[in-house]
Design an enzyme around this catalytic site. Structure first.
Site, PDB file in Angstrom:
ATOM      1  N   VAL A  59       0.821  -1.226   0.000  1.00  0.00           N
ATOM      2  CA  VAL A  59       0.000   0.000   0.000  1.00  0.00           C
ATOM      3  C   VAL A  59       0.851   1.272   0.000  1.00  0.00           C
ATOM      4  CG1 VAL A  59      -2.058  -1.052   1.052  1.00  0.00           C
ATOM      5  CG2 VAL A  59      -0.288  -0.075   2.540  1.00  0.00           C
ATOM      6  N   ASN A  86      -7.489  -2.235   4.949  1.00  0.00           N
ATOM      7  CA  ASN A  86      -7.309  -3.085   6.127  1.00  0.00           C
ATOM      8  C   ASN A  86      -5.834  -3.311   6.476  1.00  0.00           C
ATOM      9  OD1 ASN A  86      -8.007  -5.448   7.995  1.00  0.00           O
ATOM     10  ND2 ASN A  86      -6.845  -6.498   6.386  1.00  0.00           N
ATOM     11  N   TYR A 152       1.316   3.732  16.559  1.00  0.00           N
ATOM     12  CA  TYR A 152       0.157   2.972  16.086  1.00  0.00           C
ATOM     13  C   TYR A 152      -1.129   3.760  16.377  1.00  0.00           C
ATOM     14  CZ  TYR A 152      -3.145  -0.912  15.573  1.00  0.00           C
ATOM     15  OH  TYR A 152      -4.203  -1.704  15.186  1.00  0.00           O
ATOM     16  N   SER A 155      -1.425   6.729  14.144  1.00  0.00           N
ATOM     17  CA  SER A 155      -1.784   6.366  12.760  1.00  0.00           C
ATOM     18  C   SER A 155      -3.281   6.081  12.657  1.00  0.00           C
ATOM     19  CB  SER A 155      -0.970   5.155  12.284  1.00  0.00           C
ATOM     20  OG  SER A 155      -1.386   3.957  12.927  1.00  0.00           O
TER      21      SER A 155
HETATM   22  N1  LIG Z   1      -5.997  -7.743  15.720  1.00  0.00           N
HETATM   23  C1  LIG Z   1      -6.413  -6.738  16.441  1.00  0.00           C
HETATM   24  O1  LIG Z   1      -6.615  -6.867  17.661  1.00  0.00           O
HETATM   25  C2  LIG Z   1      -6.682  -5.403  15.790  1.00  0.00           C
HETATM   26  C3  LIG Z   1      -7.332  -4.437  16.576  1.00  0.00           C
HETATM   27  C4  LIG Z   1      -7.601  -3.207  16.000  1.00  0.00           C
HETATM   28  C5  LIG Z   1      -7.267  -2.940  14.687  1.00  0.00           C
HETATM   29  N2  LIG Z   1      -6.632  -3.878  13.937  1.00  0.00           N
HETATM   30  C6  LIG Z   1      -6.292  -3.526  12.557  1.00  0.00           C
HETATM   31  O2  LIG Z   1      -6.846  -4.470  11.673  1.00  0.00           O
HETATM   32  C7  LIG Z   1      -6.055  -4.549  10.470  1.00  0.00           C
HETATM   33  C8  LIG Z   1      -5.740  -6.005  10.174  1.00  0.00           C
HETATM   34  O3  LIG Z   1      -4.966  -6.510  11.251  1.00  0.00           O
HETATM   35  P1  LIG Z   1      -4.838  -8.067  11.612  1.00  0.00           P
HETATM   36  O4  LIG Z   1      -5.078  -8.182  13.067  1.00  0.00           O
HETATM   37  O5  LIG Z   1      -5.609  -8.868  10.654  1.00  0.00           O
HETATM   38  O6  LIG Z   1      -3.259  -8.224  11.403  1.00  0.00           O
HETATM   39  P2  LIG Z   1      -2.432  -9.281  10.538  1.00  0.00           P
HETATM   40  O7  LIG Z   1      -1.015  -9.028  10.903  1.00  0.00           O
HETATM   41  O8  LIG Z   1      -2.994 -10.631  10.697  1.00  0.00           O
HETATM   42  O9  LIG Z   1      -2.715  -8.789   9.034  1.00  0.00           O
HETATM   43  C9  LIG Z   1      -2.189  -7.600   8.491  1.00  0.00           C
HETATM   44  C10 LIG Z   1      -1.937  -7.822   7.012  1.00  0.00           C
HETATM   45  O10 LIG Z   1      -1.479  -6.589   6.435  1.00  0.00           O
HETATM   46  C11 LIG Z   1      -0.433  -6.924   5.528  1.00  0.00           C
HETATM   47  N3  LIG Z   1       0.443  -5.770   5.332  1.00  0.00           N
HETATM   48  C12 LIG Z   1       1.368  -5.270   6.166  1.00  0.00           C
HETATM   49  N4  LIG Z   1       2.020  -4.244   5.592  1.00  0.00           N
HETATM   50  C13 LIG Z   1       1.475  -4.100   4.356  1.00  0.00           C
HETATM   51  C14 LIG Z   1       1.739  -3.219   3.287  1.00  0.00           C
HETATM   52  N5  LIG Z   1       2.711  -2.285   3.339  1.00  0.00           N
HETATM   53  N6  LIG Z   1       0.993  -3.333   2.145  1.00  0.00           N
HETATM   54  C15 LIG Z   1       0.048  -4.276   2.061  1.00  0.00           C
HETATM   55  N7  LIG Z   1      -0.232  -5.163   3.030  1.00  0.00           N
HETATM   56  C16 LIG Z   1       0.484  -5.061   4.176  1.00  0.00           C
HETATM   57  C17 LIG Z   1       0.299  -8.088   6.178  1.00  0.00           C
HETATM   58  O11 LIG Z   1       1.085  -8.801   5.244  1.00  0.00           O
HETATM   59  C18 LIG Z   1      -0.852  -8.884   6.744  1.00  0.00           C
HETATM   60  O12 LIG Z   1      -1.308  -9.852   5.834  1.00  0.00           O
HETATM   61  C19 LIG Z   1      -4.825  -3.688  10.721  1.00  0.00           C
HETATM   62  O13 LIG Z   1      -4.982  -2.433  10.106  1.00  0.00           O
HETATM   63  C20 LIG Z   1      -4.802  -3.540  12.244  1.00  0.00           C
HETATM   64  O14 LIG Z   1      -4.165  -2.366  12.646  1.00  0.00           O
HETATM   65  C21 LIG Z   1      -6.332  -5.124  14.459  1.00  0.00           C
END
Ligand SMILES: NC(=O)c1ccc[n+]([C@@H]2O[C@H](COP(=O)([O-])OP(=O)(O)OC[C@H]3O[C@@H](n4cnc5c(N)ncnc54)[C@H](O)[C@@H]3O)[C@@H](O)[C@H]2O)c1
Length: 254
Positions: A59, A86, A152, A155
């Site tokens: 991204v 996402n 974080y 962001s």
């Molecule tokens: N898991 C939680 O508790 C939680 C809570 C709040 C928010 N989130 C948000 O939800 C979203 C998904 O998180 P998740 O928990 O599934 O994490 P995850 O680590 O399982 O998945 C994140 C994905 O983003 C991809 N990614 C990372 N950098 C990237 C880039 N530069 N370009 C494209 N893809 C990229 C990774 O390869 C990975 O597949 C994130 O934005 C995270 O901040 C997660």
């Protein structure tokens, strides 16, 4: 082809793969994008035979985002209907002194600038057909702040305000922008934050139960369900909304 098209960033991760599955079940053609090629191959294998195409896409790489948008437009002959921003990282170090400015910048580049890249490119095409939905995956950290996670949290706070601003700017073009702010959910990212081994421990489960009124961690499917709702609901009046999904943790704390 009248099948609606959704593009998901970070599609190979915990939330991303659940979001792809749910949108496929809802009848979308899904463009699954991720920077992690291996994980993307795994997703493609898992969802083999479904209406899904995978694209390797960072991204932060604006030229690549433009190329994927152009390729999809050429292939389908019309713009993507739903963009799910996402992709995100939490980083390896958390407290301010350990994290340092380089890592903080990388977190902000991916979590916030990455969403600017995708939103600017895909909304341009959506504007031509005067319809589209953009769903941004933020975090409760962007509302409450996070001790040991300031880059974080910053962001995600930025993403929430960008989301609200885009909803004002793009609403007149019938491009509807919303955000979801998840709490604690069971994915690799949460494992990185608390330490993998602790996720399964009885002690951890007890702590989570005590602070989350519904008594459990969130699952990727919880988030996917709401992405599906925001992607498919017939009204365009849910615009500029930030949906907190934390099992009632915030109100439970008060
Ligand atoms: N898991 C939680 O508790 C939680 C809570 C709040 C928010 N989130 C948000 O939800 C979203 C998904 O998180 P998740 O928990 O599934 O994490 P995850 O680590 O399982 O998945 C994140 C994905 O983003 C991809 N990614 C990372 N950098 C990237 C880039 N530069 N370009 C494209 N893809 C990229 C990774 O390869 C990975 O597949 C994130 O934005 C995270 O901040 C997660």
């Amino acid at each position: 082809m009248n099948q609606p098209i959704a593009l998901v960033t970070g599609a190979a991760g915990g939330f991303g793969s659940a979001i792809c599955s749910v949108l496929l079940d809802s009848g979308f053609f899904v463009l699954a994008t991720d920077v992690n090629g291996k994980a993307l191959d795994h997703l493609a294998e898992h969802l083999r035979g479904r209406a899904l195409t995978c694209y390797h896409m960072d991204v932060c790489d604006l030229a690549r985002v433009e190329a994927v948008a152009a390729e999809a437009l050429q292939h389908f002959g019309r713009p993507v209907d739903v963009l799910v921003n996402n992709a995100g990282i939490i980083g390896k170090n958390f407290c301010l002194q350990e994290q340092g400015p380089q890592e903080a910048k990388r977190i902000i580049d991916i979590n916030l600038t990455g969403c600017f890249n995708c939103t600017s490119v895909f909304s341009r095409n959506m504007a031509r057909q005067r319809s589209g939905r953009i769903i941004n995956i933020a975090s409760v950290a962007g509302i409450w702040g996070a001790s040991g996670g300031s880059a974080y949290a910053a962001s995600k706070a930025g993403l929430i305000k960008a989301s609200e601003s885009w909803s004002r700017e793009l609403g007149p073009l019938n491009i509807i922008v919303t955000a979801i702010a998840p709490g604690i959910c069971k994915t690799k990212m949460f494992g990185q934050f608390v330490g993998e081994e602790q996720i399964q421990s009885k002690e951890e489960i007890k702590i989570v139960k005590s602070i989350v009124p519904v008594g459990r961690l969130g699952e990727p499917e919880d988030i996917a369900e709401v992405v599906n709702f925001l992607s498919t609901c017939k009204t365009n009046y849910v615009n500029g909304t930030v949906i907190e999904m934390d099992g009632g943790m915030r109100v439970g704390q008060i």
